[in-house]
Design a protein around this motif. Structure first.
Motif, short mmCIF file in Angstrom:
data_model
loop_
_atom_site.label_atom_id
_atom_site.label_comp_id
_atom_site.label_asym_id
_atom_site.label_seq_id
_atom_site.Cartn_x
_atom_site.Cartn_y
_atom_site.Cartn_z
N ALA A 153 0.85 -1.19 0.00
CA ALA A 153 0.00 0.00 0.00
C ALA A 153 0.88 1.24 0.00
CB ALA A 153 -0.92 0.00 1.21
N PRO A 154 0.95 1.97 -1.12
CA PRO A 154 1.81 3.16 -1.18
C PRO A 154 1.24 4.32 -0.35
CG PRO A 154 0.66 2.87 -3.27
CD PRO A 154 0.30 1.70 -2.40
N PRO A 155 2.12 5.07 0.33
CA PRO A 155 1.65 6.19 1.14
C PRO A 155 1.09 7.31 0.28
CG PRO A 155 4.03 6.12 1.13
CD PRO A 155 3.57 4.91 0.41
N VAL A 156 0.10 8.02 0.82
CA VAL A 156 -0.52 9.15 0.13
C VAL A 156 0.45 10.32 0.04
CG1 VAL A 156 -2.39 10.85 0.31
CG2 VAL A 156 -2.83 8.46 0.82
N ASN A 157 1.30 10.46 1.04
CA ASN A 157 2.24 11.59 1.11
C ASN A 157 3.60 11.09 1.55
OD1 ASN A 157 3.28 13.76 3.48
ND2 ASN A 157 2.99 14.59 1.44
N THR A 158 4.65 11.61 0.93
CA THR A 158 6.02 11.29 1.34
C THR A 158 6.79 12.60 1.40
OG1 THR A 158 5.91 9.16 0.21
CG2 THR A 158 8.09 9.96 0.79
N LYS A 159 7.45 12.83 2.53
CA LYS A 159 8.28 14.03 2.68
C LYS A 159 9.74 13.58 2.73
CE LYS A 159 8.99 18.21 5.35
NZ LYS A 159 8.55 19.03 6.46
N LEU A 160 10.55 14.17 1.87
CA LEU A 160 11.96 13.83 1.76
C LEU A 160 12.79 15.05 2.16
CD1 LEU A 160 14.24 11.91 0.75
CD2 LEU A 160 13.86 12.89 -1.52
N THR A 161 13.69 14.89 3.12
CA THR A 161 14.58 15.97 3.53
C THR A 161 16.02 15.51 3.29
OG1 THR A 161 13.00 16.65 5.23
CG2 THR A 161 15.25 17.51 5.42
N LEU A 162 16.76 16.33 2.56
CA LEU A 162 18.14 16.02 2.21
C LEU A 162 19.06 17.07 2.79
CD1 LEU A 162 17.49 15.38 -1.60
CD2 LEU A 162 17.64 13.66 0.20
#
Length: 179
Positions: A153-162
Motif C-alpha cells: 500500500a503506497p503512502p498518500v504523502n512522502t516528505k523527503l529531507t536532504l
C-alpha cells in the motif's frame, strides 16, 4: 612587579576558592553557593575565555520535498527518487581489498537555475556529498495509504529531507566568485 604578583596570586586564590566553595556546596546538596552569592550581590565571575580561529566549517544545505502522488505510477517515481538519493549517499565496500576499505559516496553538483540559465542571485554551491536523508510517510502524524497494489500500500504523502555538505572549505576567494 610585586603588586602584579600579589594580584595574580589573589586572582588564582579567588578562582580556587570559588571552585572549592562550589564543590563543597554541591557535595552538601546546597546547589552552587558561589552562584547564589554572585546573584545576590549582582556580580558574576569573569571566565576570561577567548575564541581562536581554527578552521572554517564546511557549509551545509538542506532541502525538503513534499510528494503527493496522484496514482501508482507517480508513487513509483517517488520511490525511484528516494532510492537514487539513498544509493548515492552511501559508500561501497572495495572488494579488491577484501572489504577492508570503502569507496567514497557519490558527489553532487547543485546549481540554481532560472529558465535554463544559472541564477546568479543565489549563491553557488561547490561539490558536495549527501550527509543525511530523512523520509517521512503520511501527512503530519497520520499515516494514510492508497489501495494496496502489487508491492503493498503506497503512502498518500512522502516528505523527503536532504542535507548536503560541501567537500571543500569556502574562503573569501570563493565568495568573491559567487559561492
Amino acid at each position: 612587579a610585586v603588586n602584579a604578583a600579589i594580584k595574580g596570586a589573589v586572582g588564582s586564590l579567588g578562582s580556587y576558592g570559588k571552585k572549592l566553595i562550589d564543590e563543597v556546596g554541591e557535595s552538601l546538596e546546597l546547589g552552587r553557593p558561589a552562584q547564589l552569592i554572585s546573584k545576590a550581590v549582582g556580580v558574576a565571575f569573569n571566565p576570561h575565555e577567548e575564541q581562536f580561529f581554527k578552521k572554517p566549517n564546511f557549509r551545509s544545505f538542506s532541502y525538503s520535498f513534499d510528494f503527493w502522488p496522484k496514482n501508482e505510477a507517480e508513487m513509483e517515481d517517488v520511490n525511484k527518487i528516494i532510492f537514487l538519493f539513498k544509493y548515492h549517499m552511501h559508500p561501497t565496500l572495495d572488494k579488491a581489498t577484501g572489504g577492508r576499505l570503502f569507496k567514497v559516496p557519490s558527489e553532487f553538483e547543485i546549481h540554481y537555475a532560472y529558465f535554463g540559465r544559472e541564477n546568479e542571485y543565489l549563491n553557488k554551491i561547490s561539490r558536495c556529498v549527501l550527509k543525511d536523508m530523512n523520509v517521512e510517510y503520511g501527512p503530519g502524524e497520520q499515516y494514510s495509504t492508497f489501495r494496496p497494489g502489487k508491492k503493498g500500500a503506497p503512502p498518500v504523502n512522502t516528505k523527503l529531507t536532504l542535507e548536503f555538505e560541501e567537500t571543500q572549505f569556502i574562503t573569501k576567494n570563493e565568495i568573491a566568485e559567487g559561492y
